[in-house]
Write a protein that holds these residues in place. Structure first.
Motif, mmCIF file in Angstrom:
data_model
loop_
_atom_site.group_PDB
_atom_site.id
_atom_site.type_symbol
_atom_site.label_atom_id
_atom_site.label_comp_id
_atom_site.label_asym_id
_atom_site.label_seq_id
_atom_site.Cartn_x
_atom_site.Cartn_y
_atom_site.Cartn_z
ATOM 1 N N CYS A 23 -25.714 18.782 15.660
ATOM 2 C CA CYS A 23 -25.078 18.565 16.421
ATOM 3 C C CYS A 23 -24.065 19.702 16.827
ATOM 4 O O CYS A 23 -23.100 19.716 15.011
ATOM 5 N N ILE A 24 -23.954 20.839 17.498
ATOM 6 C CA ILE A 24 -22.869 22.075 17.230
ATOM 7 C C ILE A 24 -22.576 22.094 18.479
ATOM 8 O O ILE A 24 -22.879 21.204 19.049
ATOM 9 N N GLU A 25 -21.091 22.088 18.558
ATOM 10 C CA GLU A 25 -20.073 22.653 19.747
ATOM 11 C C GLU A 25 -20.047 23.903 19.971
ATOM 12 O O GLU A 25 -18.993 24.254 19.074
ATOM 13 N N TYR B 115 -29.809 28.340 18.215
ATOM 14 C CA TYR B 115 -28.880 26.699 18.265
ATOM 15 C C TYR B 115 -29.936 26.215 17.690
ATOM 16 O O TYR B 115 -28.610 25.333 16.111
ATOM 17 N N GLN C 72 -28.575 27.012 13.519
ATOM 18 C CA GLN C 72 -27.349 26.790 13.976
ATOM 19 C C GLN C 72 -27.088 25.700 13.388
ATOM 20 O O GLN C 72 -25.945 25.143 12.281
ATOM 21 N N ILE C 73 -28.074 24.416 13.469
ATOM 22 C CA ILE C 73 -28.106 23.403 13.353
ATOM 23 C C ILE C 73 -28.436 23.117 11.832
ATOM 24 O O ILE C 73 -28.262 22.460 11.101
ATOM 25 N N ARG D 160 -25.836 24.106 9.648
ATOM 26 C CA ARG D 160 -25.169 23.064 9.418
ATOM 27 C C ARG D 160 -25.588 21.334 8.466
ATOM 28 O O ARG D 160 -25.003 21.340 7.623
#
Length: 137
Positions: free
Chosen positions: A111-113, A127, A130-131, A134
């Motif tokens: 989960c990214i915000e 996205y 980015q996940i 992470r």
């Protein structure tokens, strides 16, 4: 791999051979209403066009979108309808008052915000990347 989205999603340890829109690979997105889709100035409501277009693009790429608001599910639905994107969302939800989970949200690896100002020119590929980053941290 059938696309750059699949390549990025694969880096998140998803099974080979499934598409980005299969149940275990779908990008799940929760979208807030106030100051994300609509800005209120006094009694005037101003659509935030770049965010609305972003929702349309995510929907077109197969993301599963949920619209939520601290104003409640019906307010979220009415707001999405007001800006012409109601059909992009699977459901309309109130924001929770309490979240029961064994992990703090900050620890959710999948989960990214993102702030509304940081979504410019990003897409599902960005996205997933980015996940993946992470997950590897």
């Amino acid at each position: 791999m059938d696309s750059a989205v699949d390549t990025a999603a694969h880096a998140c340890s998803f099974p080979e051979g499934t598409s980005v829109s299969s149940p275990n690979r779908t990008l799940i997105v929760y979208v807030d209403v106030d100051d994300m889709l609509i800005r209120s100035v006094g009694s005037k409501r101003i659509p935030i066009v770049p965010a609305i277009e972003h929702v349309r693009r995510l929907h077109a790429t197969g993301a599963e979108l949920y619209c939520w608001s601290s104003g409640g599910g019906e307010y979220a639905r009415a707001s999405a309808q007001e800006v012409g994107i109601e059909q992009c969302f699977r459901a309309f939800l109130p924001k929770p008052h309490l979240l029961l989970d064994d992990q703090p949200v900050a620890d959710w690896k999948l989960c990214i915000e993102l702030h509304p100002l940081s979504i410019h020119d990003q897409d599902a590929i960005d996205y997933w990347q980015q996940i993946a980053t992470r997950m590897m941290s």
